[in-house]
Design a protein around this motif. Structure first.
Motif, PDB file in Angstrom:
ATOM      1  N   ASP A 232     -24.016   6.335 -11.977  1.00 28.65           N
ATOM      2  CA  ASP A 232     -23.498   7.427 -11.161  1.00 28.65           C
ATOM      3  C   ASP A 232     -22.767   8.393 -12.088  1.00 28.65           C
ATOM      4  O   ASP A 232     -22.344   8.002 -13.174  1.00 28.65           O
ATOM      5  N   ASP A 234     -19.886   9.488 -12.174  1.00 30.55           N
ATOM      6  CA  ASP A 234     -18.502   9.199 -12.561  1.00 30.55           C
ATOM      7  C   ASP A 234     -18.408   7.964 -13.452  1.00 30.55           C
ATOM      8  O   ASP A 234     -17.340   7.630 -13.929  1.00 30.55           O
ATOM      9  N   LYS A 550     -14.613  12.497  -6.099  1.00 25.35           N
ATOM     10  CA  LYS A 550     -14.178  11.912  -7.363  1.00 25.35           C
ATOM     11  C   LYS A 550     -13.078  12.724  -8.012  1.00 25.35           C
ATOM     12  O   LYS A 550     -12.771  12.554  -9.175  1.00 25.35           O
TER      13      LYS A 550
HETATM   14 MN   LIG Z   1     -19.032   6.121  -6.784  1.00 24.44          MN
END
Ligand SMILES: [Mn+2]
Ligand SMILES: O=c1ccn([C@@H]2O[C@H](COP(=O)(O)OP(=O)(O)O[C@H]3O[C@H](CO)[C@@H](O)[C@H](O)[C@H]3O)[C@@H](O)[C@H]2O)c(=O)[nH]1
Length: 663
Positions: A232, A234, A550
């Motif tokens: 992902d 992040d 995020k």
């Molecule tokens: Mn995530």
């Protein structure tokens, strides 16, 4: 899950010695979906961390899938591709860890020698320049330099009308085949590709699964790595050796051939000391996943996972078709970058998958919001195994949600998706029968039924307390022999779980926090997930993938660091939790006042000891909620309307129940 734990370690040096130039090509997929929830500077940090793997760059290709179709993300990636020409040599020269620039600058270790200090100063300056530009364009919410830089890539947005309606945008920012693509020290660079697959309102895009499948096809044209790493946006690489770790599993002479994917546990860089929201899933990752490995392999978690390309594309495992790593040949230069882009572009169009096996038998499965778990399970059902690598130093670090509503939302998605899996034709019990081991089937059910647990928890956190109002005992008296089994289970269960938590490097406060979150998850996320699934089965609801934010405001982050729960905006889930907490407080207060008035505290305890214990524990564990409703002044406190609503609901609940019993 605790039956047969397996722990693995690798011997990387032997791998390089044995295979030298015959290591497979590796394609790395990074997924992003929304530049507002997933800041581009974070995305490019992840990209840079995986570009800097200690692996021959000519065998490495990095693909960024941007479901946001954002010029800003593209601009940031363009800047990052320039920066990588300095960053990669720096990483190589000083063998630094971690190779995610932001994390590296934050963690700067022991004093450096003079040459490195000067290199550091200059590379840091370059990074900050890049960061400033990206931030500025984020603020202006357009790539302000776009016109100046006149990069041809931006013209691909000419026909763009919205995030949900645009042509495929594919740009090979670094073509690793080209002899001109060199870093500042003359070393080759890994290939770097930006992809925003075609989106049209009339075609379902299948969220991350759709993005991954587009990447699988596009990459097959460009680099066709035998191994695919998926992270992902992040989740940065925290260890430059992980590719070699994974290859040790895939290329193991004895067991490697049957391994389809190598999964790392999900770990986070922003977990606080006492893990306020229990988002590290400490025991699940550190204990249960090793147990899963013993039964045939961990679940695919969607990030921090290396796949064998052909297994991901639907091949069955067969002992007669084994892969010869040494025969894998090099990429050839036949067509120009531009021609390659054109050829690959069609593979990411909306119509490409129509009437094909993509999303069914090939690639990641569609129709499930936990595309990862279902895909992993069907791969295992085709005869493959997976393995868990869990070294002491985490190899991947992501970002855990920093507010309670965000966390509950994420858990709702997981609960929903996993329950959907159990209730579908892919139910581990039917579909997995004779395909995976019985233990493995049960493990999948354990997670699949997470959401269904909400009903029991909801009963336990309401009924016993409500019966206290009327002094009706529900459990055996303390002096009765039937009290013993209850006492035994309570004591052994909680001793075991706390010891297990502490042994997984947690703190006692952390364990207590996890108990609270356990309750909240079940009474809100899982309950809503359960209802959504029921509605979906009745054809009344659709499942959607809500992307977790995020990034957070400064004061939100500060409260998170200080482990203060963040409630933020109002939501039905939070209202429900607050109402339940208040109801228990009311029940507890009633018992207290009764005891004080009648003076018969010992009799009440004797008769309803367990009920009172349960109620007291619920009140204690809900303390942060009361605080947020009545005492806190900061912005993260409980919104006023939620407090009012939950007070009303709690009163109505208690009074209503009393009347009902009277009747
Ligand atoms: Mn995530
Ligand atoms: O339409 C979409 C939606 C999401 N994503 C990406 O999917 C990833 C996961 O989304 P996130 O909001 O971070 O969800 P998490 O709950 O943190 O993710 C876990 O759970 C998901 C399934 O629910 C898996 O897809 C993820 O890989 C896994 O890390 C992110 O990189 C997104 O950019 C897309 O590419 N396209």
């Amino acid at each position: 899950l605790r039956w047969n734990p397996v722990y693995r370690s690798t011997f990387k040096d032997r791998l390089s010695n044995r295979y030298k130039n015959h290591m497979p090509r590796v394609d790395i997929f990074v997924c992003t979906a929304d530049p507002n929830l997933e800041p581009p500077i974070m995305v490019v940090n992840t990209v840079l961390s995986v570009m800097a793997y200690d692996y021959p760059p000519e065998k490495l290709s990095v693909y960024l899938s941007d479901d946001g179709g954002s010029q800003l993300t593209f601009y940031s990636l363009l800047k990052a591709s320039k920066f990588s020409k300095y960053w990669l040599p720096y990483c190589r020269k000083y063998e630094i860890e971690p190779r995610c620039p932001a994390a590296y600058f934050k963690s700067l270790p022991e004093p450096l020698d003079a040459t490195q200090a000067t290199s550091l100063a200059s590379i840091k300056k370059l990074y900050e320049k890049m960061e400033a530009r990206i931030e500025l364009s984020t603020k202006l919410s357009r790539s302000y330099e776009e016109i100046q830089s006149k990069h041809k890539g931006f013209s691909k947005w000419d026909s763009y009308s919205s995030q949900h309606d645009h042509d495929t945008i594919l740009e090979i920012l670094i073509d690793g085949r080209s002899p001109e693509e060199k870093d500042v020290e003359g070393w080759p660079l890994p290939t770097l590709v930006y992809l925003a697959r075609e989106k049209r309102p009339q075609y379902i895009h299948h969220y991350k699964a759709g993005a991954m499948n587009a990447l699988i096809r596009v990459s097959s044209k460009i680099s066709n790595g035998e191994i695919i790493l998926n992270v992902d946006c992040d989740v940065y690489s925290n260890n430059s050796q992980s590719i070699r770790d994974a290859l040790c599993c895939f290329m193991d002479e004895k067991y490697g051939q049957e391994i389809a994917f190598v999964q790392w546990p999900q770990m986070f860089s922003n977990i606080t000391k006492n893990d306020l929201y229990g988002s590290s899933f400490r025991v699940t990752m550190q204990v249960e996943f090793h147990g899963l490995d013993g039964f045939g392999g961990p679940i695919y978690l969607g990030t921090g996972c290396f796949h064998r390309r052909d297994a991901l594309c639907g091949r069955n495992f067969s002992k007669d078709r084994l892969v010869e790593w040494k025969s894998q040949n090099q990429m050839t230069i036949e067509v120009s970058t531009q021609e390659l882009e054109e050829e690959a572009k069609c593979l990411a169009s909306c119509t490409y998958e129509v009437n094909s096996q993509w999303g069914k038998e090939v690639g990641l499965k569609y129709g499930f919001i936990v595309e990862d778990a279902i895909t992993g399970m069907t791969i295992q059902c085709r005869g493959w195994k997976s393995v868990l690598l869990n070294p002491i130093k985490p190899s991947f670090l992501g970002l855990a949600p920093t507010t309670l509503p965000q966390f509950l939302m994420q858990q709702k998605r997981w609960g929903e998706g996993l329950l959907q899996l159990v209730l579908s034709k892919y139910c581990p019990l039917w579909y997995g029968h004779k395909r995976i081991s019985f233990g493995h089937q049960l493990c999948y059910c354990h997670y699949g039924l997470w959401a269904a647990n909400c009903l029991a928890t909801l009963c336990y956190s309401t009924i016993p307390s409500l019966y206290l109002l009327k002094s009706i005992p529900l459990f055996p008296e303390i002096s009765s022999p039937w009290f013993l089994p209850f006492a035994y289970i309570i004591i052994s269960k909680y001793t075991y779980s706390s010891v297990e938590y502490l042994r997984s490097q947690g703190t006692f406060r952390g364990w207590w926090n996890e108990q609270r979150v356990w309750l909240y998850k079940r009474n809100s996320s899982y309950l809503f997930a359960f209802l959504t699934i029921v509605l979906k089965l009745l054809g009344l609801s659709n499942l959607t993938f809500v992307v977790t934010a995020k990034s957070a405001d400064k004061d939100v982050s500060e409260r998170y660091e200080n482990e203060i729960m963040e409630f933020g905006h109002s939501s039905p889930m939070i209202t429900l939790l607050a109402a339940l907490a208040l109801m228990n407080l009311l029940c507890f207060a009633t018992v207290l006042s009764k005891a004080a008035m009648d003076g018969g505290i010992m009799v009440i305890v004797e008769n309803m000891g367990l009920q009172i214990l349960l109620c007291v524990v619920l009140v204690l564990i809900n303390f942060p909620l009361y605080e947020a409703m009545f005492f806190r002044k900061d912005k993260g406190k409980m919104p006023r309307d939620v407090t009012v609503k939950s007070v009303v609901y709690a009163l109505v609940g208690c009074i209503g129940f009393s009347l009902l019993l009277k009747g």
